[in-house]
Structure formats: structure tokens, C-alpha cells
Design an enzyme around this catalytic site. Sequence first.
Site, PDB file in Angstrom:
ATOM      1  N   CYS A   1       0.848  -1.204   0.000  1.00 34.75           N
ATOM      2  CA  CYS A   1       0.000   0.000   0.000  1.00 34.75           C
ATOM      3  C   CYS A   1       0.879   1.248   0.000  1.00 34.75           C
ATOM      4  O   CYS A   1       0.569   2.237  -0.660  1.00 34.75           O
ATOM      5  CB  CYS A   1      -0.926   0.006   1.212  1.00 34.75           C
ATOM      6  SG  CYS A   1      -2.348  -1.102   1.037  1.00 34.75           S
TER       7      CYS A   1
ATOM      8  N   ASP B   1      10.554  -6.793  -8.516  1.00 37.25           N
ATOM      9  CA  ASP B   1      10.773  -7.357  -7.180  1.00 37.25           C
ATOM     10  C   ASP B   1      12.153  -6.923  -6.670  1.00 37.25           C
ATOM     11  O   ASP B   1      13.125  -6.902  -7.414  1.00 37.25           O
ATOM     12  CB  ASP B   1      10.675  -8.892  -7.230  1.00 37.25           C
ATOM     13  CG  ASP B   1      10.517  -9.501  -5.850  1.00 37.25           C
ATOM     14  OD1 ASP B   1       9.429 -10.042  -5.565  1.00 37.25           O
ATOM     15  OD2 ASP B   1      11.485  -9.435  -5.041  1.00 37.25           O
TER      16      ASP B   1
ATOM     17  N   ASN C   1       1.746 -16.652  -3.872  1.00 36.27           N
ATOM     18  CA  ASN C   1       1.934 -17.409  -2.637  1.00 36.27           C
ATOM     19  C   ASN C   1       0.882 -16.961  -1.632  1.00 36.27           C
ATOM     20  O   ASN C   1       0.715 -15.760  -1.408  1.00 36.27           O
ATOM     21  CB  ASN C   1       3.341 -17.148  -2.083  1.00 36.27           C
ATOM     22  CG  ASN C   1       4.423 -17.569  -3.055  1.00 36.27           C
ATOM     23  OD1 ASN C   1       4.301 -18.586  -3.732  1.00 36.27           O
ATOM     24  ND2 ASN C   1       5.492 -16.798  -3.140  1.00 36.27           N
TER      25      ASN C   1
ATOM     26  N   HIS D   1      -0.592  -8.606   1.111  1.00 36.13           N
ATOM     27  CA  HIS D   1      -1.338  -7.782   0.142  1.00 36.13           C
ATOM     28  C   HIS D   1      -1.232  -8.575  -1.164  1.00 36.13           C
ATOM     29  O   HIS D   1      -0.094  -8.841  -1.621  1.00 36.13           O
ATOM     30  CB  HIS D   1      -0.672  -6.394   0.041  1.00 36.13           C
ATOM     31  CG  HIS D   1      -1.318  -5.445  -0.927  1.00 36.13           C
ATOM     32  ND1 HIS D   1      -1.649  -4.143  -0.612  1.00 36.13           N
ATOM     33  CD2 HIS D   1      -1.685  -5.601  -2.239  1.00 36.13           C
ATOM     34  CE1 HIS D   1      -2.174  -3.533  -1.669  1.00 36.13           C
ATOM     35  NE2 HIS D   1      -2.209  -4.403  -2.669  1.00 36.13           N
TER      36      HIS D   1
ATOM     37  N   HIS E   1      -0.508 -10.349  -4.382  1.00 32.22           N
ATOM     38  CA  HIS E   1       0.454 -10.050  -5.446  1.00 32.22           C
ATOM     39  C   HIS E   1       0.720 -11.288  -6.260  1.00 32.22           C
ATOM     40  O   HIS E   1       0.725 -12.404  -5.737  1.00 32.22           O
ATOM     41  CB  HIS E   1       1.754  -9.481  -4.875  1.00 32.22           C
ATOM     42  CG  HIS E   1       2.368 -10.319  -3.797  1.00 32.22           C
ATOM     43  ND1 HIS E   1       1.890 -10.321  -2.501  1.00 32.22           N
ATOM     44  CD2 HIS E   1       3.395 -11.186  -3.817  1.00 32.22           C
ATOM     45  CE1 HIS E   1       2.623 -11.140  -1.771  1.00 32.22           C
ATOM     46  NE2 HIS E   1       3.539 -11.699  -2.540  1.00 32.22           N
TER      47      HIS E   1
END
Length: 114
Positions: A7, A30, A87, A98, A100
Amino acid sequence: MSDCVFCKIVQGEIPSNKVYEDDKILSFKDLNPEAPVHVLIIPKKHIASLTEVNEEDAEIIAHIFKTIPKIVKELGIDKDGYRVVSNCGEFGGQSVPHVHFHLLGGRSLNWPPG
Ligand code: AMP
Ligand code: ZN
């Protein structure tokens, strides 16, 4: 959520290397890449995991999958192939609560995962 790292990325409070953005979703590199190409795709809305997805959220998740063809072409991994994985929870190895999707490519990937 105020203490959620993704966020904070959405709000620009933490920097990220963006590869795609629209009003609903964001994709960025990443921090610890596991492949030559490793980006994350997230909804801008805070959803803790796929387990929490409701009817309204399902549209955002669908939007992510509709956008993947655009992202993989821009990243140049559409022809060789790639992997999309999310995951979920403790056993799934989720470290950021969150939703992804990892998008991995640029090399041949092993299967099954560990
Ligand atoms: P997971 O372990 O499946 O929840 O994936 C979380 C991913 O987020 C990991 O691959 C981390 O390297 C990545 N990550 C954590 N913090 C950041 C950040 N600030 N910017 C980019 N990627 C991050
Ligand atoms: Zn969040």
C-alpha cells in the site's frame, strides 16, 4: 492499510521500479529477483490474500490477468515463456499480506517448486 508495504508503494511512500500502472493495478520490479525478469503485479486496493477475494475484488483480479499479455510483451518474455504465481498464507510462503502475483521469466524455470 497504513502499515502495508505494498500500500505504501501504491501511495508513493516507498519507491519502486514501476513497469506498468493504471487506475486499478500496479506492476513493479521485485526487490530480490529470483529470475532475470521478476516483477510483482498488485491490485491498488488492499486485499490480504487470494483467500479474501470477494465478488467486487474478482473484477480487479480478472483485470490483472487481462493485463498480463501487455506486460509480458513489454518485458519481452512473451515468446520464451514465463510463470505467474501467487503465494498464499503460511504454507504458501506469503511474506507480504497484500495480494500479489509474481511474474517470472528470462530463464527456464524449475518445476515443481520446493
Ligand atoms: P511473497 O513472499 O510471495 O509474499 O512475495 C513478496 C515479495 O515482495 C518478495 O519476492 C520480496 O522480494 C518482494 N518485496 C518486498 N518488499 C518489496 C519492495 N519494497 N519492493 C519490491 N519488492 C518487494
Ligand atoms: Zn496493502
